[in-house]
Write a protein that holds these residues in place. Structure first.
Motif, PDB file in Angstrom:
ATOM      1  N   GLY A 111       0.869  -1.187  -0.177  1.00  0.00           N
ATOM      2  CA  GLY A 111      -0.034   0.006  -0.060  1.00  0.00           C
ATOM      3  C   GLY A 111       0.870   1.336  -0.098  1.00  0.00           C
ATOM      4  O   GLY A 111       0.611   2.394   0.563  1.00  0.00           O
ATOM      5  N   GLY A 112       2.114   1.372  -0.565  1.00  0.00           N
ATOM      6  CA  GLY A 112       2.800   2.464  -0.627  1.00  0.00           C
ATOM      7  C   GLY A 112       3.486   2.714   0.635  1.00  0.00           C
ATOM      8  O   GLY A 112       3.802   3.923   0.947  1.00  0.00           O
ATOM      9  N   ARG A 113       3.198   2.137   1.656  1.00  0.00           N
ATOM     10  CA  ARG A 113       3.823   2.371   3.191  1.00  0.00           C
ATOM     11  C   ARG A 113       5.264   1.953   3.195  1.00  0.00           C
ATOM     12  O   ARG A 113       5.757   1.616   2.241  1.00  0.00           O
ATOM     13  CB  ARG A 113       3.082   1.386   4.168  1.00  0.00           C
ATOM     14  N   SER A 114       5.997   2.343   4.078  1.00  0.00           N
ATOM     15  CA  SER A 114       7.347   2.482   4.004  1.00  0.00           C
ATOM     16  C   SER A 114       7.832   1.081   4.248  1.00  0.00           C
ATOM     17  O   SER A 114       7.091   0.354   4.723  1.00  0.00           O
ATOM     18  CB  SER A 114       8.014   3.180   5.255  1.00  0.00           C
ATOM     19  N   ILE A 115       9.135   0.833   4.231  1.00  0.00           N
ATOM     20  CA  ILE A 115       9.863  -0.245   4.436  1.00  0.00           C
ATOM     21  C   ILE A 115       9.655  -0.735   5.921  1.00  0.00           C
ATOM     22  O   ILE A 115       9.697  -2.106   6.117  1.00  0.00           O
ATOM     23  CB  ILE A 115      11.336  -0.156   3.923  1.00  0.00           C
ATOM     24  N   HIS A 296      18.553   4.175   1.342  1.00  0.00           N
ATOM     25  CA  HIS A 296      17.784   4.047   0.278  1.00  0.00           C
ATOM     26  C   HIS A 296      16.631   3.709   0.310  1.00  0.00           C
ATOM     27  O   HIS A 296      15.535   4.111  -0.018  1.00  0.00           O
ATOM     28  CB  HIS A 296      18.572   3.332  -0.947  1.00  0.00           C
ATOM     29  N   SER A 297      16.267   2.529   1.146  1.00  0.00           N
ATOM     30  CA  SER A 297      14.990   1.912   1.439  1.00  0.00           C
ATOM     31  C   SER A 297      14.128   2.881   2.147  1.00  0.00           C
ATOM     32  O   SER A 297      12.920   2.928   1.926  1.00  0.00           O
ATOM     33  CB  SER A 297      15.154   0.679   2.154  1.00  0.00           C
ATOM     34  N   LEU A 298      14.594   3.728   3.178  1.00  0.00           N
ATOM     35  CA  LEU A 298      13.767   4.531   3.755  1.00  0.00           C
ATOM     36  C   LEU A 298      13.696   5.642   2.884  1.00  0.00           C
ATOM     37  O   LEU A 298      12.184   6.458   3.030  1.00  0.00           O
ATOM     38  CB  LEU A 298      14.543   4.890   5.105  1.00  0.00           C
ATOM     39  N   VAL A 299      14.571   6.511   2.181  1.00  0.00           N
ATOM     40  CA  VAL A 299      14.144   7.537   1.510  1.00  0.00           C
ATOM     41  C   VAL A 299      13.226   7.347   0.398  1.00  0.00           C
ATOM     42  O   VAL A 299      12.330   8.144   0.085  1.00  0.00           O
ATOM     43  CB  VAL A 299      15.721   8.081   1.095  1.00  0.00           C
ATOM     44  N   GLY A 300      13.263   6.266  -0.318  1.00  0.00           N
ATOM     45  CA  GLY A 300      12.588   5.813  -1.564  1.00  0.00           C
ATOM     46  C   GLY A 300      10.993   5.539  -0.982  1.00  0.00           C
ATOM     47  O   GLY A 300      10.059   6.075  -1.710  1.00  0.00           O
TER      48      GLY A 300
ATOM     49  N   GLU C  85       9.167   7.133  10.358  1.00  0.00           N
ATOM     50  CA  GLU C  85       9.282   6.913   8.940  1.00  0.00           C
ATOM     51  C   GLU C  85       8.652   7.916   8.072  1.00  0.00           C
ATOM     52  O   GLU C  85       9.079   8.353   7.145  1.00  0.00           O
ATOM     53  CB  GLU C  85       8.910   5.538   8.420  1.00  0.00           C
ATOM     54  N   GLU C  86       7.434   8.232   8.452  1.00  0.00           N
ATOM     55  CA  GLU C  86       6.662   9.121   7.534  1.00  0.00           C
ATOM     56  C   GLU C  86       7.488  10.645   7.536  1.00  0.00           C
ATOM     57  O   GLU C  86       7.598  11.214   6.290  1.00  0.00           O
ATOM     58  CB  GLU C  86       5.179   9.607   8.069  1.00  0.00           C
TER      59      GLU C  86
END
Lengths: 537, 303, 95
Positions: A111-115, A296-300, C85-86
């Motif tokens: 759902g487009g949520r973060s890693i 990168h995983s967090l930023v992207g 994280e947001e």
């Protein structure tokens, strides 16, 4: 051999990898172009909006690109340019590319949520807490490493110090003028760019020479103040004006490189042991960004996953951006490789990796007719401005994590009207800055490897979550496991060596030990998680 | 300088009787008095034998009365919001939000908030119209907690207004519209100001008095002790105790004499336990309090 | 030939995305405003989420004026337990 070949080699290698391995990954992970992405299913016109693939690629790339892929390769040049090039190329193709593309894919499918959510889904809340802890430690190490790097650059190029200070004043002026007072963005930009040029010129006229320790203290003070001020005053204007500096520099550097076409003087390979550093593991953790980087995983996964138009774009945006960063890293190694080994050591000693890079780009631009001193000052200003903004941001992000996880059960908002929040903000910023700052004084040689280790453990964690998710959803997952295992081995060995080297430095020792223990915890978690056979959606 | 008197006490001790008599006493002295009941049981109407409603009525010379109906006040408030919505938003959205407003009616805090709102209105608006305003509170011990609300609410509202102000400022920077007024901020600041006004009135210890009613019996004494302790936690000082229904000396009959002696013991205990407070002793009447007997106790409140 | 043209267009789009000057100028301000607004609305209407606050009654008055923001807020309110994280997307770390 001419250095242009390095660029050509990496570009060709990346194009081939993109078309073959990238496509292979897409196929075996089951990227489905017909499946609607969150940008469509959750379209809200604000965050979840589909973006065209090339635009998104550009956006994602600019999010992940930073000072890391520049400092790392130059720092590892002591082993010769060949090991560096091989790790950049192989790392980006088989490690970083898999990591970035996989994280993006997993995010999109969540759902487009973060890693972090993917990690929570596959490893539970313990995994999430580990993740937060790694992120926090890595951020503090960013503060430590970048502070040191910028201070070194200021020592070798005092002109840039003056220009940087002027840049700060200019940014504040911009912030007050454009945001607060309503001056039009166009007018503000034009004035800003002109004043930037003036800043570069004035810097050359009035360099400020201070010792590295003095600069670090000043920088630490700056970070503290900057990270607690509202974004419109300093951070936002800086971030905006930085992009002009950066792209001008990149354009100048690349064109200059192709005009000058310098010959490589650095040996392809020096030796396995240089000073007290062994090629394995030091090469692999010194070059994090540019090969594989956990950030990168967090930023992207923040915005990119929410704006992906179709899963078919994941290859371009996730894998492609990493490869482009690989090219950037290649550019960086060239600035070291065209020097002789002695000259490289000399320039590095004067001002660190940043000095090497600025010197190199400055020379390349010099071949186009730019006065070299101006070019060098300009490049140093650009990169240090970038790094300073990263420092500001890293401090803020570390504060958020700290506030969420490490402050006592002070639910300030609930009972007496938010008065506690104020105390928390300054205290938690202070903690971040003090720890990071103290570490910075230990010097680049000691801090950067620990930063690299932390960053790659972060990547290993993301790879673990990725592998688990792939496995449990019945997809091929070994391509994520092998890089992860290698990362574990490299970082654990590195941490042991670092612990041994830092017995006299308590804070560094604590960090190394902490990271080591956390890495072990992570490995145990992964064994347990892999053993479980529950199916996931 | 008007005085505000809050009457507290557990159920059945005769609070309404006492507060009514007290107000009659002030009225007779020539002080313009307003008697306000917050008790949903409408006891004041019963005691006075006349209909005291939601608007101020004249009970007798110098004495006006009012009964606060929190549910009615809440409904009024929410209807006003609904009406306001219709002028700002399309009916489609109004429909969607209606359920949220309906839910608000039954939310736990609504009753107390509406009550507090009306009390504030009365105090601020009628301050200069009367010399004394007496509040007869509901038997629940928490009602006097209302006295802590001004400070709490002003703090909350202030923080909220500050937050909103920062949002408005940031929004101005993003939209580049620097002159727009924000109705939300205006509402928040208005509220904050009003709470501040009430807070100032309450904090002036010359303005507000609290009188606690009890009987000279075991349970009421114990309950009074507990109530005062709780009120002390909230920094609410109670300086006057009204001891109601004290048996007269000539009550006669062995049964009653025994009870009276016991009551005397309790009276002594009260005087010792609550030393330093003012005591107003009200005798037990031989008939119910009603329209014709309502004046009988007023003289005991003479100061 | 059209493939070359497409490639050039895409290249241009890539640069537009990478530089995105206009966006970059307001990116952080917009994110922060949204975050602040979310928190503000959360407090105003915490009652609707089952968390009555002392001021819940008084913030009802604001409902008509905040309807638009509430709709957006509703969509963003997914998981508020862990928000660090947001925040990453609010800023440009550029590591």
């Amino acid at each position: 051999m001419n250095s242009i070949w390095l660029i050509i080699f990496s570009i060709i290698a990346f194009i081939i990898a993109y078309a073959t391995y990238g496509a292979w990954l897409a196929k075996h992970w089951g990227l489905d172009a017909t499946k609607k992405t969150p940008a469509h299913t959750m379209n809200d016109g604000v965050d979840y909006v589909p973006a065209k693939a090339p635009v998104l690629l550009g956006h994602h790339f600019s999010s992940i690109a930073g000072a890391g892929p520049i400092v790392g390769p130059i720092g590892a040049a002591m082993f010769g340019w060949l090991p560096v090039m091989l790790w950049i190329v192989i790392g980006s193709i088989f490690f970083g590319g898999v990591h970035d593309m996989g994280s993006l894919f997993a995010s999109v499918r969540h759902g487009g949520r973060s890693i972090g959510d993917v990690i929570g889904h596959t490893m539970g809340s313990k995994g999430k807490k580990l993740f937060a802890l790694f992120a926090w430690l890595t951020l503090i190490l960013v503060v430590a490493a970048f502070t040191n790097i910028v201070a070194s650059a200021f020592v070798s190029t005092p002109e840039a110090a003056t220009s940087s200070i002027l840049f700060i004043a200019l940014a504040i002026l911009f912030g007050v003028g454009v945001y607060r007072r309503g001056v039009s963005l166009a007018v503000g930009t034009v004035i800003g760019v002109i004043l930037l040029a003036v800043a570069v010129w004035v810097g050359i006229l009035f360099p400020i020479s201070l010792s590295i320790n003095t600069w670090m203290i000043i920088l630490i003070g700056y970070i503290f103040v900057a990270s607690v001020t509202p974004v419109w005053i300093l951070l936002q204007p800086r971030d905006y004006l930085n992009s002009f500096l950066l792209y001008a520099m990149l354009a100048g550097g690349i064109i200059g490189l192709f005009v000058m076409r310098p010959e490589i003087q650095l040996p392809a390979y020096t030796s396995f042991k240089v000073g007290s550093n062994y090629l394995f593991p030091i090469l692999f953790i010194t070059i994090a960004c540019g090969a594989i980087s956990g950030f990168h995983s967090l930023v992207g996964s923040g915005t990119t996953a929410k704006q992906l138009d179709t899963e078919a774009d994941i290859k371009l945006v996730g894998y492609g951006a990493m490869l482009i960063e690989g090219v950037l890293a290649t550019l960086a190694i060239i600035t070291a490789a065209y020097l002789s080994a002695d000259k490289l050591a000399e320039v590095t000693a004067a001002g660190g990796a940043l000095n090497v890079f600025a010197d190199g780009i400055g020379t390349f631009m010099g071949s186009m007719g730019f006065p070299q001193l101006v070019a060098k000052n300009f490049v140093t200003l650009a990169i240090s401005a970038f790094a300073l903004t990263s420092l500001d941001t890293a401090t803020r992000l570390a504060r958020f994590i700290f506030q969420e996880f490490f402050t006592s059960d002070k639910e300030g908002a609930a009972s007496n009207g938010f008065t506690n929040t104020l105390t928390n903000k300054y205290v938690s910023t202070l903690i971040t800055v003090i720890i990071g700052g103290t570490l910075a004084f230990r010097g680049y040689q000691l801090v950067w490897p620990i930063f690299g280790s932390a960053n790659q453990l972060l990547a290993a964690l993301a790879l673990l979550a990725l592998a688990l998710w792939l496995k449990r959803t019945g997809r091929q997952y070994k391509m994520a496991v092998y890089p992860m295992v290698f990362m574990f081995i490299a970082t654990l060995v590195a941490l042991v060596l670092l612990m041994m080297a830092n017995l006299a430095n308590p804070i560094l020792l604590v960090f190394a030990v902490a990271l080591f223990i956390l890495a072990i915890v992570l490995i145990l978690e992964s064994r347990a998680a892999f053993a479980s056979t529950e199916e996931l959606d | 300088m008007a005085k505000i008197i809050f009457y507290g006490g557990k159920g059945g001790v005769g609070k309404t009787t006492c507060s009514t008599s007290n107000s009659i006493n002030y009225a007779e002295k020539g002080l313009k008095t307003l008697l306000v009941s917050t008790d949903p049981a409408h006891s004041i109407s019963d005691v006075l034998g006349m209909d005291i409603g939601r608007s101020i009525v004249r009970i007798r010379e110098n004495l006006d009365g009012l009964e606060i109906d929190p549910e009615y006040e809440a409904e009024l408030y929410i209807e006003k919001i609904r009406a306001n919505m219709k002028t700002i938003l399309s009916n489609v959205i109004v429909e969607e939000i209606n359920s949220q407003l309906d839910a608000a009616m039954v939310s736990p805090g609504t009753h107390e908030s509406a009550l507090f709102d009306k009390i504030s209105d009365i105090i601020i608006d009628k301050y200069d119209d009367y010399d004394i305003i007496i509040f007869d509170t509901a038997p629940t011990g928490h009602t006097l907690r209302i006295l802590t609300l001004p400070d709490l609410l002003e703090g909350w509202m202030g923080s909220l207004a500050k937050k909103r102000k920062s949002i408005v400022n940031m929004n101005k920077m993003v939209t580049r519209k620097y002159d727009e007024k924000d109705p939300v901020l205006e509402i928040l600041e208005r509220r904050q100001k009003r709470f501040g006004e009430i807070k100032k009135i309450f904090n002036n210890t010359n303005n507000v008095r609290i009188r606690f009613v009890l009987n000279a019996e075991k349970l009421p004494i114990e309950e009074t002790k507990k109530a005062l302790k709780m009120l002390k936690q909230f920094d609410i000082p109670v300086d006057t105790l009204v001891i109601n229904r004290i048996m007269p000396d000539d009550i006669g009959a062995e049964f009653w004499e025994k009870k009276r002696k016991q009551e005397q013991e309790y009276l002594k205990e009260i005087e010792m336990e609550f030393q330093g407070k003012e005591f107003i002793k009200i005798p037990l009447l031989d008939s119910d309090m009603n329209k014709s007997t309502v004046d009988m106790l007023s003289k005991y409140f003479g100061e | 030939m059209s493939r070359l043209k497409k490639f050039i267009t895409d290249f241009g789009l890539f640069f537009k995305g990478a530089t995105d000057f206009k966006g970059r100028a307001y990116e952080m301000l917009e994110s922060e405003t949204k975050t602040e607004m979310d928190n503000f609305i959360l407090i105003c209407f915490a009652d609707q989420l089952g968390m009555p606050l002392p001021i819940s009654y008084y913030t009802l008055e604001l409902l008509p004026y905040l309807v638009d923001e509430i709709e957006d807020w509703d969509k963003r309110m997914g998981k508020r337990k862990s928000v660090w994280e947001e925040r990453w997307s609010n800023y440009d770390l550029d590591p």
